[in-house]
Design an enzyme around this catalytic site. Sequence first.
Site, PDB file in Angstrom:
ATOM      1  N   CYS A 190       1.205   4.967  -0.371  1.00  8.23           N
ATOM      2  CA  CYS A 190       2.516   5.278   0.209  1.00  8.23           C
ATOM      3  C   CYS A 190       3.385   6.135  -0.694  1.00  8.23           C
ATOM      4  CB  CYS A 190       3.266   3.996   0.544  1.00  8.23           C
ATOM      5  SG  CYS A 190       3.569   3.000  -0.916  1.00  8.23           S
ATOM      6  N   CYS A 238       1.531  -3.776  -0.954  1.00 11.40           N
ATOM      7  CA  CYS A 238       2.787  -3.481  -1.651  1.00 11.40           C
ATOM      8  C   CYS A 238       2.990  -4.387  -2.864  1.00 11.40           C
ATOM      9  CB  CYS A 238       3.972  -3.649  -0.706  1.00 11.40           C
ATOM     10  SG  CYS A 238       3.798  -2.730   0.820  1.00 11.40           S
TER      11      CYS A 238
HETATM   12 FE1  FES Z   1       4.993   1.461  -0.392  1.00 11.15          FE
HETATM   13 FE2  FES Z   1       5.327  -1.023   0.365  1.00 11.15          FE
HETATM   14  S1  FES Z   1       5.187   0.706   1.646  1.00 11.15           S
HETATM   15  S2  FES Z   1       4.983  -0.292  -1.609  1.00 11.15           S
END
Ligand code: FES
Length: 124
Positions: free
Chosen positions: A33, A102
Amino acid sequence: MYSEVVMDHFTNPRNVGEMEDADAVADVGNLSCGDTTRIYIKVKDDVIEDIKFKTFGCGAAIASSSIATEMVKGKTLDEALKITTEEIVDALGGLPPAKVHCSVMAADAIKKAIENYREKNKED
Ligand code: FES
């Protein structure tokens, strides 16, 4: 949905901030992400005396960093190295399956900070 513990640590994160006199710092990124976490540690007699974090990321990442720093503060470096993502997720009362990744940054950043500390302080 997030657990109450996650919401508590997300809205009121513990040990958040920077540390000017840190003994070691580590940056870890989440490739999936693009979010990042930085961990600062202060070590005395092989114990994590103080720890701070800055996370640029989602609520689950912030809550994971917050609870993970609480879990390792006061622990020896060897004890802190054993912290796992599963333990962090359990301590948070679980995370939605899509958010488990995450929590990985928190454990990784703590481990990397300890490695950096040991590398800096190793005797020749
Ligand atoms: Fe990136 Fe949770 S979406 S750490």
